[in-house]
Design a protein around this motif. Structure first.
Motif, PDB file in Angstrom:
ATOM      1  N   LEU A 185       0.829  -1.206   0.000  1.00 42.75           N
ATOM      2  CA  LEU A 185       0.000   0.000   0.000  1.00 42.75           C
ATOM      3  C   LEU A 185       0.863   1.256   0.000  1.00 42.75           C
ATOM      4  O   LEU A 185       0.557   2.237  -0.695  1.00 42.75           O
ATOM      5  N   ALA A 186       1.941   1.243   0.756  1.00 43.79           N
ATOM      6  CA  ALA A 186       2.853   2.395   0.787  1.00 43.79           C
ATOM      7  C   ALA A 186       3.463   2.639  -0.592  1.00 43.79           C
ATOM      8  O   ALA A 186       3.626   3.786  -1.026  1.00 43.79           O
ATOM      9  N   LYS A 187       3.788   1.558  -1.284  1.00 42.20           N
ATOM     10  CA  LYS A 187       4.308   1.689  -2.651  1.00 42.20           C
ATOM     11  C   LYS A 187       3.242   2.295  -3.561  1.00 42.20           C
ATOM     12  O   LYS A 187       3.534   3.172  -4.391  1.00 42.20           O
ATOM     13  N   SER A 194      12.232   4.869   2.670  1.00 45.21           N
ATOM     14  CA  SER A 194      12.316   4.821   4.134  1.00 45.21           C
ATOM     15  C   SER A 194      10.935   4.712   4.760  1.00 45.21           C
ATOM     16  O   SER A 194      10.733   3.970   5.730  1.00 45.21           O
ATOM     17  N   ASP A 195       9.958   5.430   4.203  1.00 46.22           N
ATOM     18  CA  ASP A 195       8.597   5.351   4.736  1.00 46.22           C
ATOM     19  C   ASP A 195       7.940   4.006   4.422  1.00 46.22           C
ATOM     20  O   ASP A 195       7.141   3.501   5.217  1.00 46.22           O
ATOM     21  N   ILE A 196       8.277   3.428   3.270  1.00 48.08           N
ATOM     22  CA  ILE A 196       7.760   2.099   2.932  1.00 48.08           C
ATOM     23  C   ILE A 196       8.256   1.083   3.960  1.00 48.08           C
ATOM     24  O   ILE A 196       7.502   0.239   4.449  1.00 48.08           O
ATOM     25  N   ARG A 197       9.532   1.184   4.296  1.00 52.92           N
ATOM     26  CA  ARG A 197      10.106   0.255   5.278  1.00 52.92           C
ATOM     27  C   ARG A 197       9.470   0.451   6.645  1.00 52.92           C
ATOM     28  O   ARG A 197       9.155  -0.516   7.344  1.00 52.92           O
ATOM     29  N   LEU A 198       9.257   1.710   7.044  1.00 54.61           N
ATOM     30  CA  LEU A 198       8.631   1.974   8.336  1.00 54.61           C
ATOM     31  C   LEU A 198       7.178   1.506   8.356  1.00 54.61           C
ATOM     32  O   LEU A 198       6.695   1.022   9.374  1.00 54.61           O
TER      33      LEU A 198
END
Length: 417
Positions: A185-187, A194-198
């Motif tokens: 979903l972040a993608k 960095s936000d995708i990983r978080l």
């Protein structure tokens, strides 16, 4: 002092700072641990890991006169050594990892292994939380990376496999599934690496508070009483407390853990937040949490068909979910997610095996039953998005009505799934 040594040099009392290899290759969910149990030492020796970094300031050193492979004063030096070993020209490294997309049929077996390893990692994480140990969020980073890599290769594989849970596995595989969906979903929302990983880390940790919930209540095979529901509703706050025992836990991870049950209309818990008072990451967590919950078998009910679940969630969207986040979620999963049972205009019935990326209503379907002859037919794949295909999805079918015993095996191609 950090030293890189052969695993044969490991002894009880040494502090493992980092395993040299993927988390898939070693038997622990965290990367750092003090070796005080002979079983842990045997597990390392039995793995494919050949070398580890030890921290002699936190545990025993190698014996005097014994040679280490490398020595370093800090993590920065360790990273530098690893970088030099990987490539002689650091400036040529890409800023983000490029991972080629592969068909679902190719990713399923690999995703199944990642899913199983991830489940055991989460079990260990929850057990440590129950014992009152501080939460090592940093140690889960490699786990999130492996899940993220699987999502990059094919989003539907691991997300769909994690939906196949037993009652005993639910809490743990739920965390794995939400992690994978948060990454996807972040993608879709165009977030930074960095936000995708978080987001993935937040998904993995969002239900940590259930580690301290009474098992009799957590796995009750019937409707909860008001008193029991009150206990369960405390898990976001309890999880938040557990995360605060760790070192430098990111605010995004803390926020999703505490607020993934908040709703847009303010009717959620624990704070009753509404609208813009809920962060984008907590809104994402709410959508992913609900989807996996309603598509999974629970102690008190069977999971809904994936396509039926998306339709139900759309009905709740106005009060429950942020519309922008929910729309992005549908684009990620498809209107007919992997595992959905559908009827085509030809009268044939099939199960969705992959999103084609060309249209939300034109996935690839494995057809295996003819309603005209009322019998099974040889399974074969129909790409509804292909220009030569003149079939469409006529509607959803209820798996509970048809009771195909091998439905999960048909879409996953994993025996006994």
């Amino acid at each position: 002092m950090l030293k890189r040594i052969d695993v044969d040099q490991l002894t009880i009392g040494m502090h493992v700072h980092e395993f040299c290899g993927s988390w898939m290759e070693h038997p622990f969910w965290r990367g750092k641990l003090l070796l005080n149990d002979p079983k842990d030492l045997s597990a390392i020796h039995g793995s494919s890991i050949k070398e580890v970094w030890i921290d002699s300031s936190k545990g025993l050193d190698v014996p005097p006169g014994a040679n280490a492979v490398l020595t370093a004063q800090s993590d920065a030096q360790v990273d530098s050594e690893l970088l030099q070993a990987a490539t002689p020209v650091a400036n040529d490294l890409p800023k983000t990892r490029e991972i080629a997309r592969v068909p679902a049929t190719q990713e399923m077996a690999r995703a199944a292994k990642t899913c199983e390893r991830a489940k055991h990692a989460v079990v260990s994480m929850f057990e440590e939380a129950r014992m009152g140990k501080s939460v090592d969020v940093g140690g889960a980073g490699q786990l999130v990376d492996e899940i993220s890599d699987s999502v990059a290769r094919n989003p539907g594989a691991l997300i769909s496999l994690a939906r196949l849970k037993t009652v005993d596995d639910y809490t743990y595989l739920h965390s794995v599934a939400v992690c994978a969906m948060m990454v996807a979903l972040a993608k879709q929302l165009g977030m930074s690496e960095s936000d995708i990983r978080l987001a993935g880390l937040a998904g993995l940790m969002h239900d940590l508070g259930k580690a301290v919930m009474p098992m009799a209540v957590l796995n009750k095979p019937g409707k909860l009483t008001d008193a029991e529901f009150k206990i369960i509703k405390s898990h976001p706050v309890e999880g938040h407390k557990l995360l605060l025992t760790g070192d430098s836990v990111d605010e995004i991870v803390l926020d999703v853990c505490l607020h993934h049950h908040e709703k847009m209309d303010g009717s959620g818990y624990p704070r009753g937040l509404s609208g813009d008072k809920i962060s984008i990451f907590a809104k994402m967590g709410a959508v992913c949490d609900v989807y996996d919950a309603i598509t999974s078998n629970r102690p008190y009910k069977s999971g809904w068909d994936p396509a039926e679940s998306v339709r139900k969630m759309a009905e709740w969207a106005n009060g429950h979910f942020d519309p922008v986040v929910f729309q992005a979620f549908v684009k990620t999963m498809g209107i007919y997610p992997v595992g959905s049972l559908v009827r085509l205009t030809s009268g044939r019935i099939g199960v969705v095996i992959e999103q084609t990326g060309k249209s939300l209503t034109m996935p690839s379907v494995k057809v295996f039953f003819s309603t005209k002859s009322n019998m099974r037919i040889a399974p074969h794949i129909v790409d509804l998005s292909h220009p030569s295909c003149n079939e469409k999805i006529q509607g959803r079918e209820d798996p509970a009505v048809w009771r195909f015993p091998d439905l999960n095996e048909l879409w996953s191609e994993i025996p006994g799934a």
